[in-house]
Design a protein around this motif. Sequence first.
Motif, PDB file in Angstrom:
ATOM      1  N   ASP A  29       0.827  -1.189   0.000  1.00  0.00           N
ATOM      2  CA  ASP A  29       0.000   0.000   0.000  1.00  0.00           C
ATOM      3  C   ASP A  29       0.868   1.248   0.000  1.00  0.00           C
ATOM      4  O   ASP A  29       1.918   1.275   0.621  1.00  0.00           O
ATOM      5  CB  ASP A  29      -0.896   0.004   1.234  1.00  0.00           C
ATOM      6  N   VAL A  30       0.397   2.279  -0.692  1.00  0.00           N
ATOM      7  CA  VAL A  30       1.130   3.535  -0.823  1.00  0.00           C
ATOM      8  C   VAL A  30       0.298   4.656  -0.214  1.00  0.00           C
ATOM      9  O   VAL A  30      -0.875   4.817  -0.554  1.00  0.00           O
ATOM     10  CB  VAL A  30       1.405   3.863  -2.311  1.00  0.00           C
ATOM     11  N   TYR A  31       0.920   5.428   0.684  1.00  0.00           N
ATOM     12  CA  TYR A  31       0.251   6.572   1.292  1.00  0.00           C
ATOM     13  C   TYR A  31       1.170   7.775   1.297  1.00  0.00           C
ATOM     14  O   TYR A  31       2.371   7.653   1.532  1.00  0.00           O
ATOM     15  CB  TYR A  31      -0.177   6.258   2.738  1.00  0.00           C
ATOM     16  N   CYS A  32       0.599   8.948   1.070  1.00  0.00           N
ATOM     17  CA  CYS A  32       1.311  10.217   1.194  1.00  0.00           C
ATOM     18  C   CYS A  32       1.241  10.623   2.660  1.00  0.00           C
ATOM     19  O   CYS A  32       0.156  10.717   3.233  1.00  0.00           O
ATOM     20  CB  CYS A  32       0.654  11.273   0.309  1.00  0.00           C
ATOM     21  N   VAL A  33       2.415  10.830   3.270  1.00  0.00           N
ATOM     22  CA  VAL A  33       2.472  11.152   4.698  1.00  0.00           C
ATOM     23  C   VAL A  33       3.377  12.346   4.960  1.00  0.00           C
ATOM     24  O   VAL A  33       4.212  12.706   4.133  1.00  0.00           O
ATOM     25  CB  VAL A  33       2.967   9.943   5.531  1.00  0.00           C
ATOM     26  N   ASP A  34       3.216  12.932   6.149  1.00  0.00           N
ATOM     27  CA  ASP A  34       4.111  14.007   6.581  1.00  0.00           C
ATOM     28  C   ASP A  34       5.293  13.395   7.337  1.00  0.00           C
ATOM     29  O   ASP A  34       5.442  12.167   7.395  1.00  0.00           O
ATOM     30  CB  ASP A  34       3.359  15.046   7.414  1.00  0.00           C
ATOM     31  N   LYS A  35       6.100  14.224   7.945  1.00  0.00           N
ATOM     32  CA  LYS A  35       7.309  13.751   8.638  1.00  0.00           C
ATOM     33  C   LYS A  35       6.997  12.846   9.825  1.00  0.00           C
ATOM     34  O   LYS A  35       7.852  12.095  10.285  1.00  0.00           O
ATOM     35  CB  LYS A  35       8.162  14.932   9.090  1.00  0.00           C
ATOM     36  N   ASP A  36       5.759  12.883  10.337  1.00  0.00           N
ATOM     37  CA  ASP A  36       5.348  12.061  11.470  1.00  0.00           C
ATOM     38  C   ASP A  36       4.561  10.824  11.047  1.00  0.00           C
ATOM     39  O   ASP A  36       3.928  10.175  11.878  1.00  0.00           O
ATOM     40  CB  ASP A  36       4.513  12.890  12.443  1.00  0.00           C
ATOM     41  N   ASN A  37       4.572  10.506   9.737  1.00  0.00           N
ATOM     42  CA  ASN A  37       3.840   9.369   9.165  1.00  0.00           C
ATOM     43  C   ASN A  37       2.330   9.484   9.308  1.00  0.00           C
ATOM     44  O   ASN A  37       1.626   8.484   9.387  1.00  0.00           O
ATOM     45  CB  ASN A  37       4.337   8.038   9.737  1.00  0.00           C
ATOM     46  N   VAL A  38       1.835  10.717   9.338  1.00  0.00           N
ATOM     47  CA  VAL A  38       0.401  10.960   9.352  1.00  0.00           C
ATOM     48  C   VAL A  38      -0.053  11.141   7.904  1.00  0.00           C
ATOM     49  O   VAL A  38       0.527  11.933   7.151  1.00  0.00           O
ATOM     50  CB  VAL A  38       0.043  12.208  10.184  1.00  0.00           C
ATOM     51  N   VAL A  39      -1.074  10.390   7.502  1.00  0.00           N
ATOM     52  CA  VAL A  39      -1.585  10.461   6.142  1.00  0.00           C
ATOM     53  C   VAL A  39      -2.115  11.868   5.864  1.00  0.00           C
ATOM     54  O   VAL A  39      -2.841  12.449   6.676  1.00  0.00           O
ATOM     55  CB  VAL A  39      -2.709   9.421   5.915  1.00  0.00           C
ATOM     56  N   VAL A  40      -1.708  12.423   4.716  1.00  0.00           N
ATOM     57  CA  VAL A  40      -2.176  13.727   4.266  1.00  0.00           C
ATOM     58  C   VAL A  40      -2.774  13.558   2.872  1.00  0.00           C
ATOM     59  O   VAL A  40      -2.630  12.508   2.247  1.00  0.00           O
ATOM     60  CB  VAL A  40      -1.023  14.769   4.242  1.00  0.00           C
ATOM     61  N   ASP A  41      -3.454  14.591   2.393  1.00  0.00           N
ATOM     62  CA  ASP A  41      -4.020  14.543   1.050  1.00  0.00           C
ATOM     63  C   ASP A  41      -2.920  14.266   0.034  1.00  0.00           C
ATOM     64  O   ASP A  41      -1.835  14.839   0.112  1.00  0.00           O
ATOM     65  CB  ASP A  41      -4.717  15.872   0.733  1.00  0.00           C
ATOM     66  N   GLU A  42      -3.206  13.376  -0.921  1.00  0.00           N
ATOM     67  CA  GLU A  42      -2.183  12.978  -1.886  1.00  0.00           C
ATOM     68  C   GLU A  42      -1.645  14.129  -2.732  1.00  0.00           C
ATOM     69  O   GLU A  42      -0.556  14.040  -3.291  1.00  0.00           O
ATOM     70  CB  GLU A  42      -2.679  11.847  -2.788  1.00  0.00           C
ATOM     71  N   SER A  43      -2.362  15.246  -2.797  1.00  0.00           N
ATOM     72  CA  SER A  43      -1.867  16.395  -3.548  1.00  0.00           C
ATOM     73  C   SER A  43      -0.575  16.944  -2.948  1.00  0.00           C
ATOM     74  O   SER A  43       0.221  17.571  -3.641  1.00  0.00           O
ATOM     75  CB  SER A  43      -2.925  17.495  -3.618  1.00  0.00           C
ATOM     76  N   LYS A  44      -0.345  16.689  -1.652  1.00  0.00           N
ATOM     77  CA  LYS A  44       0.884  17.156  -0.996  1.00  0.00           C
ATOM     78  C   LYS A  44       2.118  16.447  -1.547  1.00  0.00           C
ATOM     79  O   LYS A  44       3.223  16.969  -1.473  1.00  0.00           O
ATOM     80  CB  LYS A  44       0.809  16.914   0.514  1.00  0.00           C
ATOM     81  N   CYS A  45       1.948  15.238  -2.100  1.00  0.00           N
ATOM     82  CA  CYS A  45       3.059  14.469  -2.665  1.00  0.00           C
ATOM     83  C   CYS A  45       3.153  14.609  -4.177  1.00  0.00           C
ATOM     84  O   CYS A  45       4.001  13.990  -4.804  1.00  0.00           O
ATOM     85  CB  CYS A  45       2.912  12.989  -2.308  1.00  0.00           C
ATOM     86  N   ASP A  46       2.289  15.412  -4.768  1.00  0.00           N
ATOM     87  CA  ASP A  46       2.283  15.601  -6.218  1.00  0.00           C
ATOM     88  C   ASP A  46       3.300  16.672  -6.585  1.00  0.00           C
ATOM     89  O   ASP A  46       3.007  17.858  -6.537  1.00  0.00           O
ATOM     90  CB  ASP A  46       0.886  15.997  -6.682  1.00  0.00           C
ATOM     91  N   ASP A  47       4.501  16.245  -6.961  1.00  0.00           N
ATOM     92  CA  ASP A  47       5.564  17.203  -7.265  1.00  0.00           C
ATOM     93  C   ASP A  47       5.322  17.972  -8.555  1.00  0.00           C
ATOM     94  O   ASP A  47       5.962  18.973  -8.798  1.00  0.00           O
ATOM     95  CB  ASP A  47       6.926  16.508  -7.304  1.00  0.00           C
TER      96      ASP A  47
END
Length: 117
Positions: A15-33
């Motif tokens: 499974d793939v999840y976009c997370v912040d530095k604390d491994n909290v799931v955030v909206d996938e747009s945050k990982c869209d470079d």
Amino acid sequence: MTGVLSACSLGGQEDVYCVDKDNVVVDESKCDDSGGGGGGFFFLIGAFGGGYGPGTRLDGSRGQRISSTDRAGRERAGLPGSGRVSNGSKSTSGFGKSGSGDSGNKGGWGGGSKSGG
């Protein structure tokens, strides 16, 4: 060598999840470079199961974290080198496998559907 491979990868899908530095799931747009996101966010890839939404903290010891702006790392994980990857998508490469892992399947990251049983 300082890398650590996840023992969770048994050749299956992860499974793939976009997370912040604390491994909290955030909206996938945050990982869209490609859309202005990406900096300071990560993909956490592992055997988590599906259905986790923003605000859920995942156990980082159960997966491998790569920077969302690390093009080579993304590709090694079986993800597209840039752009959006939906939370809950599946990575079939897995960090525990050897070889190129490039199956030519560069699309379809929005679905995350399961098959088989």
